[in-house]
Write an enzyme that holds these catalytic residues in place. Structure first.
Site, PDB file in Angstrom:
ATOM      1  N   HIS A 191      45.527  39.756  38.300  1.00 20.19           N
ATOM      2  CA  HIS A 191      44.815  38.499  38.042  1.00 20.19           C
ATOM      3  C   HIS A 191      44.310  38.449  36.597  1.00 20.19           C
ATOM      4  O   HIS A 191      44.427  37.418  35.927  1.00 20.19           O
ATOM      5  CB  HIS A 191      43.641  38.355  39.011  1.00 20.19           C
ATOM      6  CG  HIS A 191      44.034  37.890  40.376  1.00 20.19           C
ATOM      7  ND1 HIS A 191      44.782  38.658  41.235  1.00 20.19           N
ATOM      8  CD2 HIS A 191      43.792  36.718  41.037  1.00 20.19           C
ATOM      9  CE1 HIS A 191      44.968  37.999  42.370  1.00 20.19           C
ATOM     10  NE2 HIS A 191      44.382  36.821  42.279  1.00 20.19           N
TER      11      HIS A 191
ATOM     12  N   HIS B 269      38.766  45.429  42.002  1.00 21.57           N
ATOM     13  CA  HIS B 269      39.236  46.316  40.940  1.00 21.57           C
ATOM     14  C   HIS B 269      38.055  47.028  40.306  1.00 21.57           C
ATOM     15  O   HIS B 269      36.889  46.666  40.506  1.00 21.57           O
ATOM     16  CB  HIS B 269      39.984  45.526  39.856  1.00 21.57           C
ATOM     17  CG  HIS B 269      41.313  45.003  40.291  1.00 21.57           C
ATOM     18  ND1 HIS B 269      42.451  45.773  40.318  1.00 21.57           N
ATOM     19  CD2 HIS B 269      41.689  43.774  40.706  1.00 21.57           C
ATOM     20  CE1 HIS B 269      43.469  45.047  40.744  1.00 21.57           C
ATOM     21  NE2 HIS B 269      43.031  43.838  40.981  1.00 21.57           N
TER      22      HIS B 269
END
Length: 267
Positions: A170, A212
């Site tokens: 992303h 993440h």
């Protein structure tokens, strides 16, 4: 010596008192229901020894800082998190950086484009998205860094969360698309602020949702920023694409004609 009836009454009183104390502090019970904030959620060994090389000691220290900072930022990891009430909004921002809507949107615009310049722009954006997808997949396969523990227990995201986390796809996509739009489309100051803000929010959503680590997002942004340089270096023009397709079509026709000629010659 106490009778059995008195012992039963005392046991019921203790059980009722413990149940009332747990109900009186619901936050205490909810604080440990989220696996990302449990004490055993990130059981990684960062112990160092003076006999180890300086590089190994520095790397372990940076990884420990990365883990600590990522855990601090994961305030929307689940509904019981400190900012769990805004989790649906953060997930909406996260979805805006997913590869599927970007590919579908660019291909649709490419096919429905009204001008050659618009189609050329969407063609290069589509190629850039494919390049980003392949590069991120390759790096993840090489590094093989596992995602945070919350992603391994998030049932609703089981079909969307990948196994490896480094780098963040992303963040890489947001960095690449942001630079692409800044160079090709954003011609006003307000548009530039909007594009940069979107890239920052998408990258931040990966940290808030504990998808993440900080290093995953940072490397992903840098990777996406550099990817646009490759796209700009090998920019595909519409005339070049027409020439390439014409050459391929001509070679295919020549090969088909040669095969037919050989068949006729044999007969």
């Amino acid at each position: 010596m106490s009778s059995p009836a008195s012992r039963r009454n005392s046991f019921r009183g203790v059980a009722a008192g413990s149940r009332a104390s747990s109900e009186g502090h619901p936050g205490r019970r909810r604080a440990y229901s989220c696996p990302y904030f449990s004490s055993r959620a990130q059981a990684e060994d960062f112990s160092v020894s003076l006999s180890q090389p300086m590089f190994a000691i520095t790397l372990r220290f940076l990884l420990a800082v990365d883990l600590w900072l990522s855990k601090r930022l994961g305030v929307c990891a689940c509904e019981e998190s400190p900012w769990g009430s805004i989790r649906p909004l953060v997930r909406l921002v996260e979805f805006s950086g997913h590869v599927i809507p970007w590919l579908v949107g660019t291909v649709y615009t490419l096919l429905r484009g009204e001008s050659v310049a618009e189609q050329e722009l969407m063609l290069n954006l589509t190629l850039a998205l494919i390049l980003d997808l392949l590069l991120v997949r390759g790096v993840k396969t090489l590094v093989r860094r596992r995602t945070p523990v919350q992603n391994r227990s998030d049932i609703l995201s089981a079909f969307f969360v990948e196994r490896y986390s480094f780098p963040s796809g992303h963040a890489s996509r947001a960095g690449m698309c942001a630079r692409f739009f800044l160079a090709q489309l954003a011609d006003t100051a307000s548009m530039r602020v909007l594009v940069v803000s979107w890239a920052v929010l998408v990258s931040l959503s990966r940290l808030l949702l504990a998808r993440h680590y900080v290093t995953d997002v940072g490397f992903g942004l840098a990777m996406g920023y550099c990817q646009y340089s490759v796209v700009e270096r090998f920019w595909v023009t519409w005339d070049c694409l027409h020439d390439l397709l014409f050459i391929q079509l001509r070679e295919s026709l020549d090969q088909a004609y040669d095969r037919l000629w050989m068949v006729d010659w044999k007969h």
